[in-house]
Every structure is written in C-alpha cells, then in structure tokens.
Scaffold this motif. Structure first.
Motif, PDB file in Angstrom:
ATOM      1  N   LEU A   1      32.510 -61.653  -0.846  1.00  0.00           N
ATOM      2  CA  LEU A   1      32.730 -63.007  -1.338  1.00  0.00           C
ATOM      3  C   LEU A   1      31.401 -63.581  -1.836  1.00  0.00           C
ATOM      4  CD1 LEU A   1      35.071 -64.322   1.523  1.00  0.00           C
ATOM      5  CD2 LEU A   1      35.723 -63.553  -0.772  1.00  0.00           C
ATOM      6  N   PRO A   2      31.460 -64.615  -2.683  1.00  0.00           N
ATOM      7  CA  PRO A   2      30.217 -65.185  -3.219  1.00  0.00           C
ATOM      8  C   PRO A   2      29.305 -65.776  -2.133  1.00  0.00           C
ATOM      9  CG  PRO A   2      32.118 -65.944  -4.479  1.00  0.00           C
ATOM     10  CD  PRO A   2      32.659 -65.216  -3.291  1.00  0.00           C
ATOM     11  N   ASP A   3      29.862 -66.093  -0.964  1.00  0.00           N
ATOM     12  CA  ASP A   3      29.016 -66.655   0.094  1.00  0.00           C
ATOM     13  C   ASP A   3      28.394 -65.565   0.975  1.00  0.00           C
ATOM     14  OD1 ASP A   3      31.099 -65.805   1.699  1.00  0.00           O
ATOM     15  OD2 ASP A   3      31.865 -67.812   2.119  1.00  0.00           O
ATOM     16  N   GLY A   4      28.587 -64.297   0.600  1.00  0.00           N
ATOM     17  CA  GLY A   4      27.949 -63.203   1.323  1.00  0.00           C
ATOM     18  C   GLY A   4      28.801 -62.611   2.430  1.00  0.00           C
TER      19      GLY A   4
ATOM     20  N   PRO B   1      18.211 -68.909   1.513  1.00  0.00           N
ATOM     21  CA  PRO B   1      17.676 -69.433   0.252  1.00  0.00           C
ATOM     22  C   PRO B   1      18.787 -70.179  -0.495  1.00  0.00           C
ATOM     23  CG  PRO B   1      17.265 -67.054   0.459  1.00  0.00           C
ATOM     24  CD  PRO B   1      18.205 -67.438   1.550  1.00  0.00           C
ATOM     25  N   VAL B   2      18.376 -71.127  -1.319  1.00  0.00           N
ATOM     26  CA  VAL B   2      19.344 -71.903  -2.092  1.00  0.00           C
ATOM     27  C   VAL B   2      18.982 -71.808  -3.571  1.00  0.00           C
ATOM     28  CG1 VAL B   2      20.273 -74.220  -2.503  1.00  0.00           C
ATOM     29  CG2 VAL B   2      19.721 -73.491  -0.165  1.00  0.00           C
ATOM     30  N   ILE B   3      19.973 -71.498  -4.388  1.00  0.00           N
ATOM     31  CA  ILE B   3      19.752 -71.519  -5.843  1.00  0.00           C
ATOM     32  C   ILE B   3      20.160 -72.909  -6.319  1.00  0.00           C
ATOM     33  CG2 ILE B   3      20.307 -70.442  -8.062  1.00  0.00           C
ATOM     34  CD1 ILE B   3      21.120 -67.909  -6.525  1.00  0.00           C
ATOM     35  N   THR B   4      19.206 -73.631  -6.900  1.00  0.00           N
ATOM     36  CA  THR B   4      19.473 -75.035  -7.233  1.00  0.00           C
ATOM     37  C   THR B   4      19.907 -75.230  -8.685  1.00  0.00           C
ATOM     38  OG1 THR B   4      17.118 -75.290  -7.662  1.00  0.00           O
ATOM     39  CG2 THR B   4      17.907 -75.957  -5.484  1.00  0.00           C
ATOM     40  N   GLY B   5      19.710 -74.237  -9.526  1.00  0.00           N
ATOM     41  CA  GLY B   5      20.127 -74.405 -10.915  1.00  0.00           C
ATOM     42  C   GLY B   5      19.739 -73.207 -11.741  1.00  0.00           C
ATOM     43  N   GLY B   6      20.224 -73.185 -12.977  1.00  0.00           N
ATOM     44  CA  GLY B   6      19.909 -72.073 -13.867  1.00  0.00           C
ATOM     45  C   GLY B   6      20.982 -71.913 -14.922  1.00  0.00           C
ATOM     46  N   PRO B   7      20.767 -71.010 -15.857  1.00  0.00           N
ATOM     47  CA  PRO B   7      21.722 -70.838 -16.960  1.00  0.00           C
ATOM     48  C   PRO B   7      23.024 -70.193 -16.481  1.00  0.00           C
ATOM     49  CG  PRO B   7      20.016 -69.165 -17.078  1.00  0.00           C
ATOM     50  CD  PRO B   7      19.621 -70.088 -15.964  1.00  0.00           C
ATOM     51  N   VAL B   8      24.092 -70.398 -17.264  1.00  0.00           N
ATOM     52  CA  VAL B   8      25.398 -69.805 -16.961  1.00  0.00           C
ATOM     53  C   VAL B   8      25.478 -68.391 -17.526  1.00  0.00           C
ATOM     54  CG1 VAL B   8      27.885 -70.059 -17.333  1.00  0.00           C
ATOM     55  CG2 VAL B   8      26.478 -72.068 -16.912  1.00  0.00           C
TER      56      VAL B   8
ATOM     57  N   LEU C   1      19.831 -64.300  -4.407  1.00  0.00           N
ATOM     58  CA  LEU C   1      18.397 -64.209  -4.121  1.00  0.00           C
ATOM     59  C   LEU C   1      18.237 -63.943  -2.628  1.00  0.00           C
ATOM     60  CD1 LEU C   1      16.985 -67.262  -6.166  1.00  0.00           C
ATOM     61  CD2 LEU C   1      17.200 -64.863  -6.889  1.00  0.00           C
ATOM     62  N   MET C   2      17.344 -63.020  -2.290  1.00  0.00           N
ATOM     63  CA  MET C   2      17.120 -62.663  -0.880  1.00  0.00           C
ATOM     64  C   MET C   2      15.711 -63.072  -0.454  1.00  0.00           C
ATOM     65  SD  MET C   2      19.940 -60.942  -1.359  1.00  0.00           S
ATOM     66  CE  MET C   2      19.322 -60.037  -2.759  1.00  0.00           C
ATOM     67  N   ASN C   3      15.604 -63.592   0.771  1.00  0.00           N
ATOM     68  CA  ASN C   3      14.270 -63.919   1.268  1.00  0.00           C
ATOM     69  C   ASN C   3      13.673 -62.752   2.052  1.00  0.00           C
ATOM     70  OD1 ASN C   3      15.240 -63.964   3.888  1.00  0.00           O
ATOM     71  ND2 ASN C   3      15.349 -66.205   4.006  1.00  0.00           N
TER      72      ASN C   3
ATOM     73  N   SER D   1      21.066 -65.794  -0.555  1.00  0.00           N
ATOM     74  CA  SER D   1      21.583 -67.114  -0.907  1.00  0.00           C
ATOM     75  C   SER D   1      23.097 -67.016  -1.037  1.00  0.00           C
ATOM     76  CB  SER D   1      21.002 -67.532  -2.261  1.00  0.00           C
ATOM     77  OG  SER D   1      21.453 -66.623  -3.268  1.00  0.00           O
ATOM     78  N   VAL D   2      23.762 -68.146  -1.177  1.00  0.00           N
ATOM     79  CA  VAL D   2      25.116 -68.145  -1.724  1.00  0.00           C
ATOM     80  C   VAL D   2      24.944 -67.795  -3.195  1.00  0.00           C
ATOM     81  CG1 VAL D   2      27.061 -69.641  -2.331  1.00  0.00           C
ATOM     82  CG2 VAL D   2      26.017 -69.800  -0.052  1.00  0.00           C
ATOM     83  N   ALA D   3      25.874 -67.012  -3.732  1.00  0.00           N
ATOM     84  CA  ALA D   3      25.695 -66.531  -5.101  1.00  0.00           C
ATOM     85  C   ALA D   3      25.939 -67.628  -6.128  1.00  0.00           C
ATOM     86  CB  ALA D   3      26.640 -65.369  -5.374  1.00  0.00           C
ATOM     87  N   ARG D   4      25.289 -67.460  -7.268  1.00  0.00           N
ATOM     88  CA  ARG D   4      25.566 -68.296  -8.423  1.00  0.00           C
ATOM     89  C   ARG D   4      26.171 -67.380  -9.485  1.00  0.00           C
ATOM     90  NH1 ARG D   4      23.706 -73.174 -10.603  1.00  0.00           N
ATOM     91  NH2 ARG D   4      23.748 -73.184 -12.883  1.00  0.00           N
ATOM     92  N   TRP D   5      27.263 -67.836 -10.121  1.00  0.00           N
ATOM     93  CA  TRP D   5      27.931 -66.996 -11.124  1.00  0.00           C
ATOM     94  C   TRP D   5      27.175 -67.017 -12.440  1.00  0.00           C
ATOM     95  CZ3 TRP D   5      31.623 -63.554 -10.152  1.00  0.00           C
ATOM     96  CH2 TRP D   5      32.318 -63.671  -8.945  1.00  0.00           C
ATOM     97  N   VAL D   6      26.935 -65.837 -12.980  1.00  0.00           N
ATOM     98  CA  VAL D   6      26.181 -65.697 -14.222  1.00  0.00           C
ATOM     99  C   VAL D   6      26.909 -64.697 -15.117  1.00  0.00           C
ATOM    100  CG1 VAL D   6      23.982 -64.984 -15.239  1.00  0.00           C
ATOM    101  CG2 VAL D   6      23.994 -66.095 -13.007  1.00  0.00           C
ATOM    102  N   ARG D   7      27.013 -65.034 -16.369  1.00  0.00           N
ATOM    103  CA  ARG D   7      27.650 -64.102 -17.300  1.00  0.00           C
ATOM    104  C   ARG D   7      26.583 -63.310 -18.048  1.00  0.00           C
ATOM    105  NH1 ARG D   7      32.019 -65.338 -22.155  1.00  0.00           N
ATOM    106  NH2 ARG D   7      32.110 -63.172 -22.844  1.00  0.00           N
ATOM    107  N   VAL D   8      26.683 -61.987 -17.997  1.00  0.00           N
ATOM    108  CA  VAL D   8      25.746 -61.129 -18.734  1.00  0.00           C
ATOM    109  C   VAL D   8      26.373 -60.794 -20.081  1.00  0.00           C
ATOM    110  CG1 VAL D   8      24.551 -58.912 -18.783  1.00  0.00           C
ATOM    111  CG2 VAL D   8      24.702 -60.196 -16.627  1.00  0.00           C
TER     112      VAL D   8
END
Ligand SMILES: [Cu+2]
Length: 649
Positions: free
Chosen positions: A513-516, A555-562, A633-635, A641-648
């Motif tokens: 799941l996206p929350d690991g 870790p927390v991902i606070t923002g970034g591109p889609v 992201l791993m510390n 972190s909880v995952a952030r969805w990104v389209r490649v």
C-alpha cells in the motif's frame, strides 16, 4: 502510526517477568486454562513494541458485510485505492446467476465501494498501461464440468463451409448433427460459419473452407455416443449442395472432464471514473493469460485456455493502447503454460522465470529463459533446482530493479501433485550466460507464496500452503502456512517476520500500500478444516505493518511534481532532507494467482538540497516503464515516507 517511545530494557524485562509469573500461576492453578494461557502469552509477545520492531505486526481489516468478495485479482490504482476483482469468484452458482463482483477499498479511510462488473473477468489477465488505466483481458466463458458430472458425451465440433458463395451461414443453438452410426449431437450455442475463401496458389485457385467451432453434446446419455477418433458429422436438415458443402468434424467426443473456457472480452479499468471501459476484443479467448507491457508501450497477452478449455498452442497477441485494440502477433508464437511468470528486463527482453499456474504440457514451455520479443528467440536459463516444481510458485524482480536479478520461490509438481518445494533460485540476468543459482530455502515447502517488494529493498514473502490448495501434506489434512519472512537481497537471507493469522493458498494475493503496509486477501482451499468437506473461499483481509513502521518518525514528502521524465530530475520537498539516504519508485502491483508482472522497485539518483531532495530517474524504459509509481523516501534508519504518486513519462 507514530510508535510510542520505548521503555528502558530493565523496565521491559521486569514487566515481562511479572506477566510470565502471572501466567505461570494461572497455568498451575487451572490446568484446562493452559491453552488459553498459551494464547494469551502469544498475544502478549506479538504485541510488544520490541517484537514489532523486529518482526512487524499483523492486524485484521474489518470488512463491511456487503463487501466480502472472493478476491481473485487485486491491483493498486494511482488514486491510492485497491481494486479487488472477483468476477464470479470461482463460484458456479454466481456464474450462472451472472453475479460478477468488483470492489474498491480505500486504505486511507477503510471505505469500500462496489463497482459494476459487466462480464465474468474471473481469471482474466491484467497490467497497468502508461496512463494508469488497468488493462483487463480475458476471463471465464464457461465453468469446468468434472468427469463424474459429464452424463452426455461432448466434444468440440468444427463446422466447415466449402462454398465460397452465399456468405456466412448461421446455425442456431441446438442445431443437430448426426454421426455415421446415427447418434445425434446438439450444439451448445449459435455458430456462424464464414464462407470459403478462394486463394491463388502457384497459379491455381484453391478453396479454403470457412470454419467455426462450437461445443456439441450427445442427445443420448452414457457411453454409446462416445467417438474416440476424428470423424465427420452430417448437419440435420440440409439437402443437396448444402449437405455436401456444410458439415461438422470433431476430433473426439468424450465423457472426459471439460475444462474452464476462456473469454475474449477486454477492458481498460479507469481509476478516475472507477468503471470498466470496453476495448476491442482479444483475437483469442483466454483464461489464465499473463499480460505484460513491452518497452515500446504495447502490451502482449501470453498463453491461456481458449473457449473450449484447450491451452493455446503458442498463439500470443498484442494490444495497441493508442487504438484500444488487439492484433494477432504471429511473430511472437511461443508456447507457455498458463499464467507464466514474466518480467520485463532493462534491455527489453522478457524473462520467463519458470513459475506458472494451472495448465499446460508437462514438458513443453517449462524451461526458464530470456525471450527476445523483437526476434522471437529464447535463451534458456539453466541451473534451477527442483525444475519440475515451478507450478504455483512465484517469482519477483528483486529490488532494486537495476540489479536485474529475478528470484523464484517455491512451487509444486504439475497438476494436483502433492509435492512442493522450499527452494529458491536467483538468476542475475545481466550476465551474458545467466543461470539460476541456489538462494536460501524457505522455512517450509510452499506453493502460492505471495511476494511483495518493500520500499527498503527487501521482499516480504507470506501465505501459501505446502499441499495443493491448502490440502493434504505429509499426513496432515490441511497445509496452510502462517510463517512470513522478509528476504534481504544484499545479505541473501530470510528474516522471520510476524505470523499471519489467516491461511491463504490458491487465489490469494498480497500488495504493497502507499503507506508502506501490505494488504493480504483471498485463499481458496479445496477442503475445510477436517479435510472431508469442500472448502469455503477466504474472505477475511489482513494488513501487515513491516518492522520499518516501528522505528520512530517517518520522513515526510511535502511537495513535488506530479510527473517526471525518464532520464530527468525532479525536486521533492521534505522536512528532513539531510536524513534521506535513498529514494525508490515502486510500480504498483496488479496480481492474480501470485503472478505479479508489474511490481518493481527502481532506485533513483539522490541529492540533498536542504529542505528538499533532487531525484534522478533512470533512462531505460525497460527499467522504468512509463506509468504511475509510488515515490518513497527512506531515512538512515530505513524508515520510508508515505508514498507520493508520480507519473513517469
Ligand atoms: Cu484460478
């Protein structure tokens, strides 16, 4: 899920001792309480913080009454929801009632919703398309009929039309055919027979008869209508030239078991509208096909049983996503057993691990190897121990995908064999002459083992059974496995994980799941607990929290591109950038019959920017196929972190 701070070792030892003394007193004072006390001790142990830190923790997911379905297929959508597909769910009554089920589960609020399911997608194949839709193709057209239940001999009748004139001919369901000895057979469905085709061949005009196949059942019960060899049959009611041009041919008419028949319906499941959208049909009917995306963006459908339950003799086909249609792919003719375990490699070749599920020749198509889908050549990969025990085994592209190593785990003998194996094997496909080398054995022989790639470059293996469909094994009536373990590729060892509480064998699945966390579903035992009565489908769901969720702050991902480009870089905000040691893109799972072609973990280049990190995506589409991924992201403690969805792209 922020764990509370740990008590000191002395305090923990003291509280543990007190509990043990209390339990011991209970045991001594009241002998019948021993079993209860044992359970209490177990519950106490697995709920300790120190145990969770080492082995993780399982919990049951309460499923609301109307949403308990037979989870045959599961896929994680880029909306974060889990698509759980049953279709008819291996339930003949549901099939006959046309009761087909699909539900969506949202792990963020534990909400379930129902999705209309137009046809029986039970035992279809699936894979994600670059735009995030799930291509679902094939399924069930007819249920199997066991030999004991075949009262009327039956066979596949090939209608032939020798006439090039008069167009296609339609014969309704129930059309009667007569053998030379006067036995009568009736067609099970309508059949349309195309006209013959005239073709010039070395200057001569040749006529190729039109053909179409349909099931035909004997009108009389018993063995008298059985025909063991190919024969021609007259179509009742035809006269004159029609009677000469139109007739039936059957290889055999028997009272043998009739296998499940495949369907050729195809859909793109849209995660945004949450609906199945029809595409063009497949060229062949397929039950138990594997679908896999290639580097160019096309998908191929490989193997499967046709509408009469016959394994396809190497006919594979290609899906063109831009046109939403399937085309024949004679250039890819190659025979595999059903649900072959296929993995896309960095150079665009497809590795067949040898694992598979269910049906196929005992000898043909069982050799693992690298399939060059440009030239249709095949390089066998030798060296696998227990090479005859790949059926119902599982295989996984080990993390990170850059290592190009595939592991095969467990499996059993072909068919309903009681044999199974604990062996694993690892092939390094970057080698010029790759071969399987032994990996560490599983704790117990296992079929139907689920494997889940975790963001910290480990692999959870869980569930399965030692016997066929959870059935007899070495004198025991049931053989479900509750042990779980986490494989560490770098150290090449399995570490013991907490035990699951629900047995899962055939028709089960596990996905990240996206929350690991990891969700596990399904299980389709042949027998009940006693081993005497038919089993019931396992509808309970469990969720496993790996040890990395008990190590402190995440870790927390606070923002970034889609979206990010392959070969490109992107910046993602994070509060503790200097503690981030790795970044991974995890492709979401789409799994059935423990065959998960999609899941993979891609290592990203990483640079700290103070309050953000810059990640770099590899260039090869065979390594990072286009589509939606979970960025983790791993510390330095290995906590994701909880995952952030990104389209490649
Ligand atoms: Cu199945």
């Amino acid at each position: 899920m922020k764990p509370h701070s740990r008590p000191s070792p002395a305090r923990r030892l003291m509280s543990g001792l007190v509990t043990l003394v209390v339990l011991a007193v209970v045991v001594i004072a009241n002998r019948p309480m021993v079993a209860v006390a044992g359970e209490a001790l177990h519950a106490y142990q697995i709920n300790r913080q120190s145990y969770k830190e080492r082995h993780g923790h399982w919990a049951r997911l309460p499923v609301p009454r109307g949403f308990k379905v037979n989870a045959i297929h599961a896929a994680l959508l880029h909306t974060g929801k889990v698509l759980i597909i049953a279709g008819s769910g291996n339930d003949k009554d549901a099939f006959e009632a046309e009761s087909f089920r699909t539900v969506l589960y949202d792990p963020r609020d534990d909400e379930f919703t129902e999705v209309p399911t137009p046809t029986d997608v039970f035992c279809a194949g699936h894979t994600f398309l670059p735009d995030g839709k799930l291509l679902v193709a094939g399924g069930t057209r007819s249920y199997e009929v066991l030999e004991a239940d075949v009262e009327h001999a039956a066979g596949v009748m090939k209608f032939k039309n020798e006439s090039p004139d008069g167009g296609p001919r339609v014969f309704p369901k129930g059309t009667r055919l007569l053998s030379a000895t006067g036995e009568v057979y009736r067609t099970r469905s309508k059949v349309t027979v195309p006209a013959a085709r005239k073709m010039a061949h070395h200057g001569q005009i040749m006529v190729h008869a039109g053909e179409a196949e349909v099931w035909a059942d004997a009108v009389a019960e018993g063995d008298r209508p059985v025909v063991d060899s190919p024969a021609q049959y007259r179509i009742e009611g035809l006269t004159g030239t029609d009677a000469r041009n139109l007739y039936g041919i059957a290889e055999k008419i028997t009272r043998e078991k009739q296998e499940y028949g495949g369907d050729r319906t195809s859909y793109e499941f849209d995660p945004l509208t949450e609906r199945y959208v029809r595409t063009g049909n497949m060229r062949d009917h397929r039950w138990y096909p594997t679908l896999i995306g290639l580097t160019g963006g096309d998908v191929i459908a490989v193997s499967g049983l046709d509408q009469f339950g016959r394994i396809l003799p190497g006919r594979n086909e290609r899906y063109l996503p831009a046109q939403r249609r399937w085309v024949a792919a004679p250039e890819l003719k190659r025979y595999f057993p059903t649900y072959p375990g296929l993995h896309l490699m960095a150079d665009g070749r497809v590795f067949y691990s040898g694992s598979n599920s269910g049906y196929g020749s005992d000898t043909e198509g069982r050799t693992p190897g690298l399939w060059n889908v440009e030239r249709n050549t095949f390089q066998p990969v030798p060296g696998l121990r227990d090479p005859g025990m790949n059926e119902t085994g599982s295989s996984v592209l080990l993390p990170p995908a850059q290592d190009q190593r595939v592991m095969i785990l467990g499996g059993g003998g072909i068919g309903e064999s009681e044999e199974s194996t604990a062996r694993t094997g690892i092939a390094d496909l970057d080698e010029a002459e790759p071969r399987y080398r032994p990996g560490p054995d599983l704790p117990r022989p296992a079929r139907y083992l689920s494997t889940v790639v975790l963001p910290d470059d480990t692999v959870l293996t869980t569930g399965g059974s030692s016997g066929y469909r959870g059935g007899p094994y070495r004198g025991q009536p049931r053989s479900d496995l509750f042990n779980s373990q986490i494989y560490h590729p770098r150290r090449n060892v399995f570490e013991t994980a907490a035990e699951s509480t629900v047995g899962r064998n055939y028709h089960s699945e596990a996905i990240l799941l996206p929350d690991g966390r990891v969700i596990t579903m399904g299980g389709d035992p042949l027998y009940d607990r006693t081993g005497k009565n038919a089993g019931t489908f396992e509808k309970r769901i469990e969720i496993y929290s790996p040890p990395y969720l008990f190590q402190g702050d995440r870790p927390v991902i606070t923002g970034g591109p889609v979206a990010v480009d392959r070969g490109g870089a992107a910046v993602f905000g994070t509060s503790d950038a200097n503690r981030i040691v790795s970044a991974r893109l995890l492709r979401p799972s789409a799994v059935t019959h423990v065959t998960d072609v999609d899941q993979r973990s891609v290592a990203l280049g990483l640079r700290s920017l103070g309050n953000a990190v810059e990640v770099t995506v590899p260039e090869k589409s065979g390594l990072v196929p286009s589509g939606w991924y979970m960025l983790f992201l791993m510390n330095e403690k290995g906590v994701p972190s909880v995952a952030r969805w990104v389209r490649v792209r």
